[in-house]
Scaffold this active site. Structure first.
Site, PDB file in Angstrom:
ATOM      1  N   GLU A  21     -22.740 -38.526 -51.585  1.00 59.85           N
ATOM      2  CA  GLU A  21     -22.333 -37.427 -52.468  1.00 59.85           C
ATOM      3  C   GLU A  21     -20.990 -36.835 -52.029  1.00 59.85           C
ATOM      4  OE1 GLU A  21     -23.564 -36.117 -55.241  1.00 59.85           O
ATOM      5  OE2 GLU A  21     -25.231 -37.515 -55.389  1.00 59.85           O
ATOM      6  N   HIS A  27     -34.023 -34.466 -48.275  1.00 60.49           N
ATOM      7  CA  HIS A  27     -33.982 -35.404 -49.396  1.00 60.49           C
ATOM      8  C   HIS A  27     -34.041 -36.846 -48.913  1.00 60.49           C
ATOM      9  CE1 HIS A  27     -32.365 -37.750 -52.765  1.00 60.49           C
ATOM     10  NE2 HIS A  27     -32.765 -36.757 -53.536  1.00 60.49           N
ATOM     11  N   GLU A  31     -37.149 -39.437 -49.606  1.00 60.23           N
ATOM     12  CA  GLU A  31     -36.741 -40.749 -50.092  1.00 60.23           C
ATOM     13  C   GLU A  31     -36.270 -41.704 -49.000  1.00 60.23           C
ATOM     14  OE1 GLU A  31     -34.042 -40.376 -53.357  1.00 60.23           O
ATOM     15  OE2 GLU A  31     -35.428 -39.173 -54.547  1.00 60.23           O
ATOM     16  N   LEU A  52     -30.381 -27.208 -50.063  1.00 59.87           N
ATOM     17  CA  LEU A  52     -29.725 -25.968 -50.493  1.00 59.87           C
ATOM     18  C   LEU A  52     -30.594 -25.206 -51.470  1.00 59.87           C
ATOM     19  CD1 LEU A  52     -27.144 -24.138 -50.655  1.00 59.87           C
ATOM     20  CD2 LEU A  52     -26.498 -25.530 -52.633  1.00 59.87           C
ATOM     21  N   VAL A  53     -31.126 -25.913 -52.480  1.00 56.28           N
ATOM     22  CA  VAL A  53     -31.930 -25.271 -53.522  1.00 56.28           C
ATOM     23  C   VAL A  53     -33.382 -25.715 -53.419  1.00 56.28           C
ATOM     24  CG1 VAL A  53     -29.948 -25.142 -55.080  1.00 56.28           C
ATOM     25  CG2 VAL A  53     -31.490 -27.092 -55.229  1.00 56.28           C
ATOM     26  N   HIS A 108     -37.739 -31.312 -56.108  1.00 58.33           N
ATOM     27  CA  HIS A 108     -38.341 -31.895 -54.906  1.00 58.33           C
ATOM     28  C   HIS A 108     -39.234 -30.881 -54.191  1.00 58.33           C
ATOM     29  CE1 HIS A 108     -36.451 -35.767 -55.047  1.00 58.33           C
ATOM     30  NE2 HIS A 108     -35.231 -35.266 -55.030  1.00 58.33           N
TER      31      HIS A 108
END
Length: 269
Positions: free
Chosen positions: A94, A149, A180, A207-208, A212
């Site tokens: 990313e 993540h 993942e 962060l958020v 998930h």
């Protein structure tokens, strides 16, 4: 008046989330903090996920810029320099994609500098561990499991490194896994169980607190982390759906990364 700041745009780049409440408590809160600290600069928010941006526009009627739109807005506003601060956890796919998105604008500004991701150094990991653990209530002999993540990029090793560093710093009850990648939930369950814990609190290392956190971590489905820990025989499994951006100490760390980027910008002038 700080001339450099007044001519510098700060762009906060996130993958994004369609979970409005979490977005307001994390990304919007960070944007507000950054604007308060750097009041002379233009501050923009950009999401890299076109799917999320389209969903928000359709359901909320709110347009969120992508990286190119934010850079164009900064250019149109007369900014000469740009600090692009990612909210990503690590240097990875990313982060690289974000830099590629910005590349076409490199000739439009005098300088474009990039802030470090949240967990770029051991000191960053220490700061995040301190900022989060002090605000998470735990019972005696209860484990705290962070759910990251995960990525198929080589930087995925960071999650295991965080787990290792946590224990080296005395957070013996802290464990880290990913949705993942590795360490996966089965590995984390075994490590927590082998360490003798029968109670566990789950919280996202993201962060958020979006899909998930809400579903993969705290959902009632068979494959959620909450359900799998319960099936593994833990007496108490408590999910805390709270993104990292909700912790002031974490937002302060992002601001310190922006400040470092600004210092490098000053040095180049």
């Amino acid at each position: 008046m700080n001339t450099l700041l007044s001519l510098t745009a700060i762009i906060l780049v996130s993958f994004g989330t369609s979970f409005k409440d979490s977005r307001e408590a994390t990304i919007n809160a960070l944007t507000n903090d950054v604007q308060a600290v750097y009041s002379e600069s233009k501050v923009y928010t950009a999401f890299t996920s076109s799917i999320i941006r389209k969903k928000i526009e359709k359901t909320e009627g709110v347009h969120i810029m992508d990286v190119n739109e934010a850079l164009q807005a900064a250019y149109d506003a007369g900014c000469k320099n740009v600090v692009i601060q990612p909210t990503h956890m690590m240097f990875g796919l990313e982060y690289n994609e974000m830099m590629k998105m910005a590349e076409p604008y490199s000739d439009k500004f005098e300088s474009i500098v990039y802030g470090k991701p949240l967990l770029a150094t051991p000191d960053d990991i220490s700061a995040v561990l301190e900022a989060t653990t002090k605000d998470i209530p735990l019972e005696k002999k209860e484990a705290l499991v962070f759910m990251g993540h995960g990525t198929d990029y080589f930087s995925n090793f960071l999650y295991a490194a965080i787990d290792y560093q946590a224990k080296a710093e005395g957070y013996n009850n802290v464990f880290v896994g990913t949705v993942e990648a590795y360490p996966d939930v089965e590995t984390v369950i075994k490590l927590v169980k082998d360490a003798g814990y029968k109670k566990v609190t789950l919280t996202p290392l993201m962060l958020v607190a979006g899909d998930h956190a809400t579903n993969d971590m705290a959902g009632d489905e068979e494959d959620s982390w909450k359900t799998q820990f319960q099936k593994a025989g833990f007496k108490k499994v408590t999910p805390i759906i709270k993104g990292l951006g909700e912790y002031k100490g974490v937002r302060d760390l992002y601001i310190s990364h922006i400040n470092t980027a600004l210092e490098s910008l000053k040095a180049s002038k």
